[in-house]
Design an enzyme around this catalytic site. Structure first.
Site, PDB file in Angstrom:
ATOM      1  N   CYS A   1     -11.693  23.067   4.216  1.00  0.00           N
ATOM      2  CA  CYS A   1     -11.288  23.842   5.408  1.00  0.00           C
ATOM      3  C   CYS A   1     -10.789  25.253   5.138  1.00  0.00           C
ATOM      4  O   CYS A   1     -11.255  26.201   5.770  1.00  0.00           O
ATOM      5  CB  CYS A   1     -10.195  23.085   6.154  1.00  0.00           C
ATOM      6  SG  CYS A   1     -10.794  21.599   6.923  1.00  0.00           S
TER       7      CYS A   1
HETATM    8  C1  UDX Z   1      -6.084  21.229   5.505  1.00  0.00           C
HETATM    9  C2  UDX Z   1      -5.008  21.347   6.592  1.00  0.00           C
HETATM   10  O1  UDX Z   1      -3.751  20.930   6.052  1.00  0.00           O
HETATM   11  C3  UDX Z   1      -5.389  20.507   7.794  1.00  0.00           C
HETATM   12  O2  UDX Z   1      -4.411  20.646   8.819  1.00  0.00           O
HETATM   13  C4  UDX Z   1      -6.748  20.967   8.305  1.00  0.00           C
HETATM   14  O3  UDX Z   1      -7.178  20.205   9.418  1.00  0.00           O
HETATM   15  C5  UDX Z   1      -7.796  20.892   7.193  1.00  0.00           C
HETATM   16  O4  UDX Z   1      -7.335  21.638   6.041  1.00  0.00           O
HETATM   17  P1  UDX Z   1      -6.767  19.450   3.636  1.00  0.00           P
HETATM   18  O5  UDX Z   1      -7.932  20.319   3.305  1.00  0.00           O
HETATM   19  O6  UDX Z   1      -6.968  17.975   3.701  1.00  0.00           O
HETATM   20  O7  UDX Z   1      -6.121  19.887   5.047  1.00  0.00           O
HETATM   21  O8  UDX Z   1      -5.696  19.743   2.492  1.00  0.00           O
HETATM   22  P2  UDX Z   1      -4.146  20.102   2.341  1.00  0.00           P
HETATM   23  O9  UDX Z   1      -3.393  18.889   2.023  1.00  0.00           O
HETATM   24  O10 UDX Z   1      -3.663  20.937   3.451  1.00  0.00           O
HETATM   25  O11 UDX Z   1      -4.219  20.989   0.996  1.00  0.00           O
HETATM   26  C6  UDX Z   1      -5.089  22.103   0.888  1.00  0.00           C
HETATM   27  C7  UDX Z   1      -5.009  22.719  -0.479  1.00  0.00           C
HETATM   28  O12 UDX Z   1      -3.789  23.433  -0.645  1.00  0.00           O
HETATM   29  C8  UDX Z   1      -5.074  21.725  -1.639  1.00  0.00           C
HETATM   30  O13 UDX Z   1      -5.882  22.246  -2.669  1.00  0.00           O
HETATM   31  C9  UDX Z   1      -3.625  21.624  -2.089  1.00  0.00           C
HETATM   32  O14 UDX Z   1      -3.499  21.242  -3.423  1.00  0.00           O
HETATM   33  C10 UDX Z   1      -3.153  23.053  -1.856  1.00  0.00           C
HETATM   34  N1  UDX Z   1      -1.692  23.171  -1.677  1.00  0.00           N
HETATM   35  C11 UDX Z   1      -1.080  22.589  -0.605  1.00  0.00           C
HETATM   36  C12 UDX Z   1      -0.949  23.919  -2.581  1.00  0.00           C
HETATM   37  O15 UDX Z   1      -1.464  24.471  -3.558  1.00  0.00           O
HETATM   38  N2  UDX Z   1       0.406  24.057  -2.361  1.00  0.00           N
HETATM   39  C13 UDX Z   1       1.039  23.494  -1.306  1.00  0.00           C
HETATM   40  O16 UDX Z   1       2.266  23.681  -1.180  1.00  0.00           O
HETATM   41  C14 UDX Z   1       0.271  22.734  -0.403  1.00  0.00           C
END
Ligand code: UDX
Length: 451
Positions: A281
């Site tokens: 996303c």
């Molecule tokens: C995301 C959004 O959270 C969600 O609301 C939307 O509908 C789709 O995109 P998702 O792709 O499942 O969801 O992943 P998410 O858990 O949000 O993490 C995204 C990325 O950010 C991951 O690579 C994660 O490791 C990274 N991340 C997240 C960080 O590096 N630091 C953080 O503090 C949080």
């Protein structure tokens, strides 16, 4: 069954067009609440699997729910869009991929809308079409609506309804997110569409109904992008601070994140420094909204910087390895973790791939391990690297271990394991799953730690 119950069931029957990640999770949760659900997808193999109660994607709880739903005949799936006629509401959940320039590709939205509209042309009763796919502002009214009206020969807002209703599901917790959302966004032009969808969600959530925010479709569409852009920017922000910390001896980004997180205006969540965000996303949606803004004559500098910072974060990880090893040519580097976050086999836009590409360019010899994502990585890398059966064999004889995903099984490794297995115990912790004090007798470098 009392006539009241049967009436309720009839009013709450939904269909979902596009049985991808969002469509499937949405279908499973609707069916789990006793709502008759029809699922449609063009992919025959996918439909075959789902009809047997098998989930074509990895998502906790999904398969169990599908099995029950199929068995109880609450979920029926097919490749025929005309099957939506039995329901009162159709959710459009087809994919909205990126074009090569990053802008949104609405081909599937157009095709699916045409099919839905052709079916609705034959139907007498009112039917609501809900755009759940992530689409740039103006898509529901500017693209879906004219196609719907042209092929159904009906007027939206009168004989048929139309609404935008974005989802905010996270991979790994999608079912829980769908059952307990923090809000519901309804973008509607007319009261009938708004009331029809509100009623459906009231039936679904009953006493646990989250706040429903009603707005025009363009605003609802933008809420999704604003949400993902904000979250991605939060990550690029903390990764920026991490890079400053790395150049400031004695300073640790985790302490900074904890401290600023106490300010309620900032909050403690989504401030974990790491190798950069991945997943299906954030990158796609950031690119789409950047292009949308550009088309409207606005340069979204902040969002471009969020993306650029994320792209560059892989270089920060590689620099930590270089700090320990000097040159990387001929060095055996163990990559622990390939998926974009733990508990998934998804490697789309994963930081691990960006880091592997850089290490490969620099002539490093790479061995990778991931509990779930090896198969997908093998398919997507255009060159060969070694893959290990488990984390210990990945570490054997390695000059450096780079922790790329925060899998729980990596957290159970101890300094003695790294020392016993590796040629030299050099560790780059890009996820900060360990403390520097865990590695007093090794070379440990972590994202955001100033040494
Ligand atoms: C995301 C959004 O959270 C969600 O609301 C939307 O509908 C789709 O995109 P998702 O792709 O499942 O969801 O992943 P998410 O858990 O949000 O993490 C995204 C990325 O950010 C991951 O690579 C994660 O490791 C990274 N991340 C997240 C960080 O590096 N630091 C953080 O503090 C949080």
């Amino acid at each position: 069954m009392s006539s009241r119950t049967s009436k309720k069931k009839a009013s709450s029957s939904v269909s979902i067009v596009g049985m991808g990640y969002v469509g499937l999770c949405t279908a499973a949760t609707f069916a789990s609440r006793g709502i008759t659900t029809r699922g449609v997808d063009v992919d025959q193999e996918r439909i075959r699997q789902i009809s047997q109660g098998r989930a074509p994607i990895h998502e906790p709880r999904l398969e169990g729910m599908l099995k029950v739903a199929v068995k109880r005949k609450l979920l029926k799936v097919s490749t025929e869009t005309s099957d939506i006629a039995d329901s009162t509401t159709t959710f459009l959940t087809v994919g909205t991929p990126s074009r090569t320039d990053g802008s949104i590709d609405l081909t599937f939205v157009r095709l699916a809308t045409e099919q839905i509209a052709k079916t609705l042309a034959q139907k007498e009763d009112y039917h609501l079409v809900v755009v759940k796919s992530t689409v740039v502002p103006g898509t529901t009214n500017g693209i879906v609506r004219p196609i719907l009206e042209a092929y159904s020969h009906k007027k939206a807002g009168q004989e048929i309804g139309l609404a935008a209703n974005p989802e905010f599901l996270k991979e790994g917790t999608a079912i829980d997110d769908a059952l307990n959302p923090d809000k519901i966004i309804i973008g509607a032009n007319d009261e009938k569409s708004r009331d029809h969808l509100t009623r459906l969600y009231k039936d679904f959530y009953r006493r646990k109904l989250p706040p429903i925010l009603v707005m025009v479709p363009e605003a609802a569409e933008l809420v999704k992008y604003a949400s993902n852009a904000f979250l991605a920017t939060k990550i690029s922000f903390i990764n920026t601070i991490a890079s400053v910390c790395q150049r400031t001896p004695g300073v640790d980004v985790n302490q900074i994140a904890e401290a600023i997180g106490h300010d309620p205006r900032i909050g403690p969540l989504f401030l974990k420094a790491g190798p950069g965000y991945g997943g299906s996303c954030f990158h796609k949606d950031l690119q789409a909204i950047i292009h949308y803004a550009k088309e409207k004559g606005f340069d979204a500098v902040l969002l471009r910087a969020t993306e650029e910072t994320n792209e560059n974060q892989a270089e920060q990880v590689v620099e930590l390895a270089q700090k320990i090893l000097g040159t990387l040519g001929q060095k055996r580097i163990a990559i622990l973790g390939l998926s974009f976050k733990k508990d998934t086999d998804d490697i789309r836009e994963a930081a691990s791939i960006r880091v592997i590409n850089k290490l490969h360019e620099k002539g490093a010899e790479i061995v990778a391990y991931d509990p779930m994502a090896v198969r997908n990585t093998k398919k997507s890398l255009p060159y060969r690297i070694d893959f290990a059966q488990d984390s210990r064999s990945a570490l054997e004889g390695a000059d450096c271990a780079v922790i790329m995903t925060e899998w729980d099984e990596f957290k159970r490794l101890r300094e003695k394991d790294f020392k016993a297995l590796m040629r030299n115990a050099n560790i780059v912790d890009a996820r900060r799953i360990f403390q520097p004090s865990d590695f007093e007798h090794s070379n440990y470098q972590g994202i955001g730690i100033g040494t």
